[in-house]
Design an enzyme around this catalytic site. Structure first.
Site, mmCIF file in Angstrom:
data_model
loop_
_atom_site.group_PDB
_atom_site.id
_atom_site.type_symbol
_atom_site.label_atom_id
_atom_site.label_comp_id
_atom_site.label_asym_id
_atom_site.label_seq_id
_atom_site.Cartn_x
_atom_site.Cartn_y
_atom_site.Cartn_z
ATOM 1 N N GLU A 57 0.806 -1.224 0.000
ATOM 2 C CA GLU A 57 0.000 0.000 0.000
ATOM 3 C C GLU A 57 0.838 1.274 0.000
ATOM 4 O O GLU A 57 0.414 2.297 -0.552
ATOM 5 C CB GLU A 57 -0.953 -0.005 1.201
ATOM 6 C CG GLU A 57 -2.040 -1.052 1.124
ATOM 7 C CD GLU A 57 -1.657 -2.386 1.752
ATOM 8 O OE1 GLU A 57 -2.532 -3.245 1.901
ATOM 9 O OE2 GLU A 57 -0.452 -2.554 2.089
ATOM 10 N N PHE A 119 -11.650 -6.666 14.044
ATOM 11 C CA PHE A 119 -10.607 -7.172 13.162
ATOM 12 C C PHE A 119 -10.264 -6.126 12.104
ATOM 13 O O PHE A 119 -11.125 -5.595 11.430
ATOM 14 C CB PHE A 119 -11.066 -8.471 12.498
ATOM 15 C CG PHE A 119 -10.072 -9.033 11.515
ATOM 16 C CD1 PHE A 119 -8.855 -9.539 11.943
ATOM 17 C CD2 PHE A 119 -10.349 -9.031 10.160
ATOM 18 C CE1 PHE A 119 -7.936 -10.044 11.038
ATOM 19 C CE2 PHE A 119 -9.443 -9.546 9.243
ATOM 20 C CZ PHE A 119 -8.228 -10.054 9.682
ATOM 21 N N GLN A 120 -8.988 -5.841 11.976
ATOM 22 C CA GLN A 120 -8.449 -4.860 11.024
ATOM 23 C C GLN A 120 -9.062 -3.471 11.200
ATOM 24 O O GLN A 120 -9.302 -2.747 10.234
ATOM 25 C CB GLN A 120 -8.596 -5.349 9.579
ATOM 26 C CG GLN A 120 -7.690 -6.538 9.266
ATOM 27 C CD GLN A 120 -7.543 -6.820 7.789
ATOM 28 O OE1 GLN A 120 -8.421 -6.527 6.983
ATOM 29 N NE2 GLN A 120 -6.397 -7.393 7.419
ATOM 30 N N LYS A 169 -17.817 0.216 6.260
ATOM 31 C CA LYS A 169 -18.306 -0.821 5.346
ATOM 32 C C LYS A 169 -19.819 -0.733 5.115
ATOM 33 O O LYS A 169 -20.309 -1.097 4.028
ATOM 34 C CB LYS A 169 -17.925 -2.196 5.891
ATOM 35 C CG LYS A 169 -18.213 -3.342 4.928
ATOM 36 C CD LYS A 169 -17.577 -4.631 5.384
ATOM 37 C CE LYS A 169 -17.971 -5.807 4.475
ATOM 38 N NZ LYS A 169 -17.579 -5.585 3.073
ATOM 39 N N MET A 472 24.841 7.347 1.953
ATOM 40 C CA MET A 472 24.746 8.678 2.534
ATOM 41 C C MET A 472 25.087 8.650 4.016
ATOM 42 O O MET A 472 25.822 9.512 4.525
ATOM 43 C CB MET A 472 23.324 9.222 2.329
ATOM 44 C CG MET A 472 23.162 10.704 2.614
ATOM 45 S SD MET A 472 23.924 11.739 1.350
ATOM 46 C CE MET A 472 25.381 12.308 2.195
#
Length: 541
Positions: A57, A119-120, A169, A472
């Site tokens: 993502e 959940f999530q 949802k 770096m």
């Protein structure tokens, strides 16, 4: 204004997709999940919006930013709830600091489960409040369409940036009437004529002015107006890192990039000037650390579309809040001085610039970039870079202009930005080759996106400047830690074998004499191609 011949009733998922179409969206970068199942089902049923499936993502947000940077449109991201949403935060922060418009659509658990550790579930709204222009949570379908229109307006107005839309949802299965007549009034920023007059007087009465092109010039798409203004006044030009490409670097007026890793010519010019005209520059610490704040303040004119930037770091003697594209033509009619004599004097500052030299027989990174610059002069390319030494070698050795720009992570300095940004640029510009300049450390932050490159047959050339270090940081350890290289020597996979496992062509280069042939071979194909350049580990900037 949009028109519709008859009223339609539809579920929330279809309403989202139709609204995105109305807003001109043709591409979404994302990763599916259970909470956004209905949205992905509606995407499947239509053909106007294409979905690019990434492998993480965070990559979706960087790719959407690459798309936004090269099209001028909003980049759109679609992810599921919980870790799907939280994985976007680095990319959201990157877009926020550099000022590029994103709409990040995140699914959320059912409304009645919020706050119950479902959940999530993750409170993405609170998490992103400090790195977005606005956060919306939609838990009722009646607010869906108007929220999307408002979100796009916010993302694209003023200093552009990301907006998060978190949708529970429930909304996707609720029904509502589709309104095709929503009209969001655009905000128009006026110009204060009194301030313009004072700025023109300051320029006309100065002897040694200099213009700084910041990222605001690129955002405003004011490159042509800038060219006309400079040609009419002969004022020398320098750039910030985010302003690179706004002005042709091969023009005599251009004296280089300012800042800690900038050109001596540009930094010295700024110190010797008696007036600084800043066009959309932020003066972050990588610039301000090179100058005396009081000296800058005593001669600074600050022009910026973002009111919050005025006096935030350096207090100017004069400022104006406006679109750079709008003010430059007005200034051109008001400034009648010619600074040709000062421009001739300024050319001598070029002698102060460091000339890179080899310290071994191994390939040096500056050789690669200079050869790349030479062979692409007649190619319509887009460059991207990750973050590290390779980024700085790229911007110090490429010749950029308004048609030949490089996509960089400026404010956030995000390793793993360059390859997904290249993917977004390639999706938006299928006829243009995209060159991703990366290091072996940064590349491993997003190498999983090789699958995306292969899936969509993208014309991306990935140049790995492979020195076996986090270069770096290693250079900083060399200078500040007496050579104690703590955790900066890294192991790498065999990048050629890795490329083969994805079905991607590649080559490995060990000698400077083979650089040009390898690059020509990469550009001979329209497919993704990886070159692993084995470079001098102790090369420094």
């Amino acid at each position: 204004m949009l028109t519709q011949s008859k009223i339609q009733t539809m579920n929330g998922a279809k309403l989202v997709i139709n609204t995105l179409k109305d807003l001109g969206v043709d591409t979404i970068f994302g990763y599916p999940g259970g909470v956004v199942l209905e949205l992905y089902d509606e995407l499947y049923k239509q053909k106007d919006i294409k979905h690019i499936l990434v492998r993480h993502e965070q990559s979706a947000t960087h790719a959407a930013e690459g798309y936004a940077r090269t099209t001028g449109k909003c980049g759109v991201v679609l992810v599921t709830s919980g870790p799907g949403a939280t994985n976007t935060i680095t990319g959201i922060t990157n877009a926020y600091l550099d000022g590029y418009p994103l709409i990040v659509i995140a699914g959320q658990v059912f409304k009645n489960l919020i706050g119950k550790d479902a959940f999530q579930e993750a409170n993405i709204c609170e998490m992103t409040k400090t790195c977005t222009k606005k956060v919306f949570q939609i838990s009722d379908i009646k607010n869906l369409q108007s929220t999307f229109f408002e979100a796009f307006k916010i993302a694209n107005s003023g200093k552009k940036g990301p907006v998060v839309i978190d949708i529970t949802k429930d909304v996707f299965s609720q029904n509502a009437e589709y309104n095709a007549n929503i009209n969001v009034k655009e905000t128009v920023i006026g110009i204060d004529n009194i301030s313009v007059s004072r700025i023109a007087d300051l320029i006309n009465n100065s002897k040694k002015p200099v213009i700084i092109t910041g990222g605001g010039v690129n955002h405003s798409q004011a490159c042509e107006e800038l060219q006309y203004f400079i040609n009419s006044t002969n004022i020398p030009v320098v750039s910030t890192m985010m302003g690179l490409g706004a002005y042709n670097q091969q023009d005599e007026h251009y004296l280089g990039m300012i800042g800690i890793f900038g050109n001596n010519s540009a930094n010295s010019l700024l110190k010797k000037s008696d007036l600084i005209i800043s066009l959309g520059a932020r003066f972050n610490d990588r610039i301000s650390c090179m100058f005396d704040a009081e000296d800058l303040s005593s001669k600074l004119i600050q022009i910026d579309i973002n009111e919050k930037e005025i006096s935030r770091v350096i207090k100017p003697i004069e400022s104006i809040i406006c679109d750079i594209k709008d003010i430059l033509p007005i200034l051109m009619t008001s400034v009648n001085a010619d600074f040709s004599d000062w421009l001739r004097q300024a050319q001598d500052f070029r002698l102060l610039n460091k000339i890179p030299k080899k310290n071994s027989n191994m390939i040096h990174s500056f050789e690669i970039i200079r050869t790349l610059d030479k062979i692409t002069q007649n190619k319509d390319v887009i460059f991207t870079s990750e973050v590290g030494q390779h980024q700085l070698w790229a911007i110090q050795n490429l010749h950029l202009n308004p048609d030949r720009k490089i996509l960089l992570s400026g404010g956030a300095g995000t390793m793993g930005f360059g390859l997904p940004a290249a993917i977004g640029a390639a999706i938006a510009n299928p006829k243009r080759p995209v060159v991703c300049i990366t290091g072996d450390g940064s590349f491993q932050m997003s190498l999983h996106e090789l699958a995306t490159c292969k899936d969509y047959n993208l014309n991306i050339k990935i140049l790995i400047l492979n020195n076996g270090y986090l270069g770096m940081v290693r250079q900083l350890q060399q200078n500040k830690c007496e050579g104690r290289y703590s955790q900066t020597k890294i192991s790498n996979p065999d990048f050629v074998t890795l490329a083969q496992s994805y079905g991607i062509k590649s080559s490995e280069v060990h000698s400077s004499t083979d650089i040009e042939n390898a690059l020509n071979k990469a550009f001979s194909t329209d497919e993704t191609y990886i070159i692993d350049f084995k470079t001098e580990p102790y090369e420094t900037l």
